[in-house]
Design a protein around this motif. Structure first.
Motif: not given
Length: 806
Positions: A145-156, A682-689, A700-705, A718-720
């Motif tokens: 909680p409090g963190m998000i993945a942007k590509g291969e990078e981690l951000e708060v 700009i919007f971000f979606f992190d979906i970890h299952n 595990e099935a994980n997606m970042s958008i 572009s949408v990544s």
């Protein structure tokens, strides 16, 4: 030192006015390990709530109360609630007993991580939860909680890239998160509003606490990893061996890690430059196809010790070395340029094929840290000293094959040529730093004060042959001396407050050894306040925070030597850049497994880079600058991390909106100027299952958008998205043997297209990174004597700036 005397006198003066008593103690589990985030409440004889606290990473708690009599109630998920009679100020050590019925249910269903919100941070337990079975620390942190993945990078969330501490020691090498296993982690604290004890450049901090197991003797763990690039076929193995030996109060540890890595990126660049000439408006169109391949391998080592002199005194030291072999960039590009005039029916076409081989050699790279943690009476002392030194040599060999066609009404001519260029760059860095933090209980809370000093030196030189670029030979010296004070208090029904003030004196000395007129010296004296308030309303945890921070340019951005990209693109820093100043208000709210974060920021003197013509030759120089007008930013994120039976999802959705309008020269406009606005959100979606089954199976099935949108003065067009799957199986007691297989970027959509629009200059870049990989890792742990290293480090912002420069 005068600051230390003033701080000590102030703390003693405030202590003399305190009329409260302290109820303190330490909480441990059945193995004798400290328990963090235990809820501790002081009740009266008739069970009326008086005051409360939460245990820290060492299991210690402190309650300020008018009377030291009553009953302590201790509660923690997975453990039986415990009650202890209070008949004095020092309760001693309290051992919590596991709730076997609950733990049995957790084994089958998995346990939801427990997260507690304070004024500045969110603390999350990892051990015994589904997060503790997430592979590497890098993979696990994306779900915290409090963190998000942007590509291969981690951000708060809303804060950008944080700095990391592991057991109080500053992490210098980001690959350490790939070597650290989630099974070794006890808890994670995400600090969204770093207090006065942190450098004013630090906007977010992640503190990782590893598990410390009981018992003397020898222990080790070994992890091997094979990584297969499914797009380009590269095979990248690595292996890590951790050794430790503990005897009584002495703990020795060491690590060796061998790695190999290949990374290929594909770029498609399109640039349009409009320049006013005697013949009219000249338009230069540049289209490039670039393939970049970075490769390298190396060995990392560390060696250190901890000495627990007594329960109240400990010290230790650690030395690290990083060796890199056969590292470098290999770049191949094909560029087509067209020179056209609006008023004249003539043009020039130019085709350039470039081969660029860059070899990087690091003669040495050393880091060292020493620390002392102690307690004298009620005064806690935390002292850290750091040293860093490194050297980097880069040899760049550039070959260009050029074909130029000139077309006019009368004739057409074609010429061909080949040129070879060499650019040699050398840089070296050295840093000494020290940090002292004193903490003392005052009234209803803790008073913290201290000082931090860093003395940094960086020299760099560049020489390019067969191209008209000036040589450079510069040295940067920066001395930073800071003093800080903060106070944290529990005001009972009014909540808790945390207020701090940091003063920084920065002396900056830039020396140009080739042109003394370009040398400069400047001094800055700045104050950075921060304030936070937190309160719980029934099941809702809330906090509000305000802070002022700064961003300083990295050392390579302060050097004015010019870096060659191609015949028409150059990059240059600027020693005259100012520090950016950020003011931020933030809100954090949590209800059960839902968390809301919102922040509004105003940034002055924003650091960026903008184009400017170079010597009227059609060459574009990308110059490091401060943006003239303030940039505003609103960020809102909503996270959910429930557990439903075997299923533990972790979802984050959020967005950021910037407000930025800039004016540029544009010879095509009637006024000669044009305005560009960057306001698209700009919007971000992190979906970890995560699915945790019996017999230690995990899926595990994980997606970042990431959607399209504007960021400061860039447009993401572009949408990544990255989709990945994981299968994991563990064996033996305490899951000592673990096999984990994963595939990442299944649909190969790890792309990022972006545009820079600067009126007379427009650049578009489409990037595709080779993140489509198959990975298998095996880990085995023998014995459980984990490190007790408690160094927190000093001069962390300077280390970050040096690291970003190399």
């Amino acid at each position: 030192m005068k600051w230390a005397a003033v701080i000590t006198a102030a703390m003693m003066s405030l202590t003399a006015q305190a009329k409260t008593q302290d109820v303190s103690g330490r909480v441990i589990d059945m193995k004798g390990e400290p328990l963090a985030f235990v809820s501790v409440s002081l009740l009266s004889e008739d069970s009326v709530y008086i005051e409360g606290a939460t245990s820290n990473e060492e299991g210690r708690f402190l309650i300020q109360t008018p009377a030291a009599d009553g009953i302590l109630r201790l509660s923690y998920l997975g453990y039986k609630t415990k009650y202890v009679d209070v008949r004095g100020m020092d309760i001693g050590t309290i051992q919590m007993e596991e709730d076997q019925a609950m733990l049995q249910e957790i084994t089958i269903k998995g346990q939801m991580p427990k997260t507690k919100l304070t004024g500045n941070s969110m603390g999350t337990t990892i051990q015994g939860t589904v997060l503790g079975q997430s592979g590497t620390a890098n993979e696990m942190l994306a779900k915290v909680p409090g963190m998000i993945a942007k590509g291969e990078e981690l951000e708060v969330l809303g804060k950008g890239t944080p700095i990391y501490y592991i057991n109080g020691r500053k992490m210098h090498d980001k690959d350490e998160l790939k070597r650290l296993r989630s099974e070794e982690i006890l808890s994670v604290e995400v600090i969204t509003n770093p207090g006065a004890q942190y450098d004013a450049t630090i906007s977010a901090v992640v503190r990782i606490k590893t598990i410390r197991h009981e018992g003397d003797g020898f222990g080790f763990d070994i992890a091997t990893n094979t990584n297969q690039d499914l797009t380009f076929g590269y095979f990248d193995p690595n292996a890590t061996l951790n050794l430790r030996y503990r005897h009584n109060s002495l703990d020795f540890f060491g690590m060796v890690n061998w790695w190999k890595w290949d990374q290929t990126n594909i770029f498609k660049d399109s640039m349009s430059t409009c320049l006013l000439t005697d013949a009219g408006v000249k338009n230069i169109l540049q289209n490039s196809d670039v393939r970049q391949h970075w490769q390298g391998n190396g060995i990392n080592y560390n060696l250190g010790f901890n000495w627990q002199i007594s329960d109240k005194h400990s010290l230790g030291a650690k030395v690290e070395r990083h060796d890199s072999y056969d590292s470098g960039n290999h770049l191949a590009s094909k560029t087509v340029l067209e020179h056209r005039f609006q008023e004249v029916p003539a043009f020039m076409n130019e085709e350039v094929e470039t081969k660029n081989d860059e070899q990087r050699h690091t003669p040495y790279s050393w880091q060292a840290n020493a620390y002392y943690n102690g307690q004298v009476g009620k005064l806690n002392i935390d002292l850290n000293m750091d040293f860093l030194t490194n050297k980097l040599n880069e040899a760049n060999n550039i070959t260009e094959y050029r074909t130029i066609t000139n077309q006019t009404k009368e004739q057409s001519t074609t010429t061909k040529s080949t040129s070879n260029m060499e650019q040699d760059e050398h840089s070296s860095s050295r840093l000494w730093a020290a940090k002292l933090v004193l903490t003392y209980p005052v009234w209803k809370g803790q008073l913290q004060a201290g000082t931090e000093m860093s003395f940094a030196r960086r020299s760099s030189s560049s020489l390019m042959t067969d191209f008209l670029l000036p040589a450079s030979d510069t040295e940067v010296k920066e001395n930073n001396m800071a003093a800080f004070v903060s106070y944290h208090a529990n005001l009972q029904k009014w909540g808790t407050i945390n207020a701090g003030l940091r003063y920084e004196h920065v002396g900056f000395d830039y020396t140009d050894n080739l042109d003394a007129s370009r040398s400069m010296t400047r001094y800055q004296d700045e104050f950075f306040p921060n304030l936070s308030w937190a309160r719980q309303f029934g099941p809702f945890q809330t906090s509000l925070a305000y802070s002022i921070k700064t961003i300083r340019p990295n050392y390579d951005q302060l050097s004015d030597h010019i870096v060659y990209v191609n015949s028409y693109t150059l990059i240059q820093g600027d020693p005259k850049q100012k520090n950016a100043i950020m003011q931020e208000m933030s809100l954090n709210a949590r209800w059960k497994w839902l968390n809301l974060f919102a922040a509004y920021e105003r940034r002055d003197n924003t650091l960026s880079q903008l184009p400017q013509p170079y010597k009227d030759q059609g060459v574009m120089l990308m110059k490091r600058v401060n943006l003239e007008d303030p940039v505003r930013n609103l960020a809102v994120f909503l996270s959910a991390n429930p557990t439903w039976g075997v299923y533990s999802p972790n979802w984050t959705i959020g967005g950021q909106k910037f407000w930025n309008t800039m004016e540029f020269d544009d010879p095509r406009s009637k006024t000669g100027k044009t305005s560009v606005t960057y306001t698209k959100p700009i919007f971000f979606f992190d979906i970890h299952n995560t699915f945790r089954f019996k017999h230690s199976w995990q899926l595990e099935a994980n997606m970042s958008i990431q959607t399209k949108g504007d960021v400061i003065n860039f447009r993401m067009t572009s949408v990544s998205n990255m989709l990945g799957f994981v299968v994991q199986k563990s064996w033996l007691k305490n899951d000592a043997l673990c096999l984990r297989a994963s595939v990442s970027d299944v649909f190969q959509r790890s792309v990022q297209d972006m545009v820079m629009d600067c009126g007379f200059y427009r650049a578009e870049e489409a990037t595709h990174r080779s993140n489509h990989r198959f990975n298998i890792s095996i880990r085995y742990t023998f014995n459980a004597s984990k490190s007790k290293y408690k160094g927190t480090g000093a001069g962390r912002a300077e280390l970050e700036r040096m690291g970003s420069s190399s």
